[in-house]
Enzyme design. Sequence first.
Site, PDB file in Angstrom:
ATOM      1  N   ASN A   1       0.862  -1.180   0.000  1.00  0.00           N
ATOM      2  CA  ASN A   1       0.000   0.000   0.000  1.00  0.00           C
ATOM      3  C   ASN A   1       0.898   1.229   0.000  1.00  0.00           C
ATOM      4  O   ASN A   1       1.484   1.579   1.022  1.00  0.00           O
ATOM      5  CB  ASN A   1      -0.904  -0.021   1.241  1.00  0.00           C
ATOM      6  CG  ASN A   1      -1.787   1.206   1.330  1.00  0.00           C
ATOM      7  OD1 ASN A   1      -1.894   1.995   0.389  1.00  0.00           O
ATOM      8  ND2 ASN A   1      -2.433   1.391   2.471  1.00  0.00           N
ATOM      9  N   LYS A  39       0.089   4.280  -0.315  1.00  0.00           N
ATOM     10  CA  LYS A  39      -0.567   5.434   0.309  1.00  0.00           C
ATOM     11  C   LYS A  39      -0.357   6.685  -0.557  1.00  0.00           C
ATOM     12  O   LYS A  39      -0.393   6.604  -1.786  1.00  0.00           O
ATOM     13  CB  LYS A  39      -0.086   5.604   1.751  1.00  0.00           C
ATOM     14  CG  LYS A  39      -0.286   4.324   2.574  1.00  0.00           C
ATOM     15  CD  LYS A  39      -0.020   4.502   4.031  1.00  0.00           C
ATOM     16  CE  LYS A  39      -0.229   3.184   4.758  1.00  0.00           C
ATOM     17  NZ  LYS A  39      -0.036   3.313   6.219  1.00  0.00           N
ATOM     18  N   HIS A  60      -9.359   0.848   5.213  1.00  0.00           N
ATOM     19  CA  HIS A  60      -8.062   1.068   5.858  1.00  0.00           C
ATOM     20  C   HIS A  60      -8.234   2.026   7.034  1.00  0.00           C
ATOM     21  O   HIS A  60      -9.062   2.931   7.008  1.00  0.00           O
ATOM     22  CB  HIS A  60      -7.062   1.635   4.849  1.00  0.00           C
ATOM     23  CG  HIS A  60      -5.652   1.644   5.359  1.00  0.00           C
ATOM     24  ND1 HIS A  60      -5.177   2.607   6.202  1.00  0.00           N
ATOM     25  CD2 HIS A  60      -4.621   0.775   5.154  1.00  0.00           C
ATOM     26  CE1 HIS A  60      -3.908   2.353   6.490  1.00  0.00           C
ATOM     27  NE2 HIS A  60      -3.549   1.247   5.870  1.00  0.00           N
ATOM     28  N   GLU A 100      -6.676   4.502   8.060  1.00  0.00           N
ATOM     29  CA  GLU A 100      -6.554   5.929   7.766  1.00  0.00           C
ATOM     30  C   GLU A 100      -7.835   6.478   7.150  1.00  0.00           C
ATOM     31  O   GLU A 100      -8.202   7.642   7.377  1.00  0.00           O
ATOM     32  CB  GLU A 100      -5.343   6.154   6.857  1.00  0.00           C
ATOM     33  CG  GLU A 100      -4.038   5.915   7.599  1.00  0.00           C
ATOM     34  CD  GLU A 100      -2.897   5.466   6.716  1.00  0.00           C
ATOM     35  OE1 GLU A 100      -1.833   5.153   7.277  1.00  0.00           O
ATOM     36  OE2 GLU A 100      -3.059   5.404   5.483  1.00  0.00           O
ATOM     37  N   GLU A 108      -5.142  -5.090  10.766  1.00  0.00           N
ATOM     38  CA  GLU A 108      -4.118  -4.065  10.944  1.00  0.00           C
ATOM     39  C   GLU A 108      -4.388  -3.310  12.240  1.00  0.00           C
ATOM     40  O   GLU A 108      -5.208  -2.394  12.267  1.00  0.00           O
ATOM     41  CB  GLU A 108      -4.074  -3.121   9.751  1.00  0.00           C
ATOM     42  CG  GLU A 108      -5.437  -2.677   9.206  1.00  0.00           C
ATOM     43  CD  GLU A 108      -5.356  -1.411   8.380  1.00  0.00           C
ATOM     44  OE1 GLU A 108      -4.371  -1.245   7.680  1.00  0.00           O
ATOM     45  OE2 GLU A 108      -6.276  -0.590   8.488  1.00  0.00           O
ATOM     46  N   GLY A 147       2.702   2.569  10.991  1.00  0.00           N
ATOM     47  CA  GLY A 147       3.549   3.749  10.879  1.00  0.00           C
ATOM     48  C   GLY A 147       4.149   4.209  12.190  1.00  0.00           C
ATOM     49  O   GLY A 147       4.711   5.296  12.265  1.00  0.00           O
ATOM     50  N   SER A 203       3.589  -2.248  10.328  1.00  0.00           N
ATOM     51  CA  SER A 203       5.049  -2.204  10.479  1.00  0.00           C
ATOM     52  C   SER A 203       5.709  -3.539  10.157  1.00  0.00           C
ATOM     53  O   SER A 203       6.602  -4.003  10.875  1.00  0.00           O
ATOM     54  CB  SER A 203       5.425  -1.731  11.893  1.00  0.00           C
ATOM     55  OG  SER A 203       4.941  -0.421  12.124  1.00  0.00           O
TER      56      SER A 203
END
Length: 257
Positions: A9, A11, A96, A98, A168, A174, A214
């Site tokens: 991904n 992003k 996701h 985010e 996730e 991150g 990660s």
Amino acid sequence: MRRYLVAGNWKMNTTRESGTQLAQALVAEVPAENPGVEVLVCPPFPYLTSIGDVVNGSGVGFGAQNCYHEAPGAFTGETATEMLTDIGCRSVILGHSERRHILKETDADINLKVKKALASGLQVILCVGELQSEREADQTEAVLDTQMTGGLDGVDASAFDQIVIAYEPVWAIGTGLTATPDQAEAAHQYLRNWLKDKYSAEIADATRILYGGSVKPDNAQELLSQENVDGALVGGASLKPELFIPIIQAASGLATS
């Protein structure tokens, strides 16, 4: 046996030039015929066609990071699933963290997108996972149940050959933190049992569940070797061939062992 899937991904990263170079490096290293591992990259929307041209005919597929749930029409700034399939996309990441926590997408929003993507023939990678505060409050399973129930509402069992689940933990995205192999396995086992309870043992056994959070070359082998971890959804490490390729190689090694 479930085939590993390693998905990158990207992003909101890369330029057309750097993304093309990254895709070329992956194509050079990933065999065109790789029965043990499916490899996928999900670039930003402006570069989908450029990356698609690079990976076409190779062992690397390409997908999108999002889509809209309506047919093409007056929806400024959105991207229809018909547009994705038109340029050769085969997959889309939905839900996701985010999108959920920064852009405030609800389970109902995600569910509409899931059903539209499935109807268009896209493979859906449905992301689920808890915040650190929710894990500390022992709410991980409750969060996963809510997100799975909402995201898959009204989705028929017959669609599961197009569905991948990605666990996730938000606290590991991150941040440099990574779920331990035991933590990842426990969450994946819960998700597989959820699929068994809500659908069937056959669907639970066949559905791939990826770990995202990660993932790096130094932890990929141990994470991917867990019984219920069927691959990885990789963020930052997917932007560097020297990091992403060893993750793919770890999956390949496990697939052939």
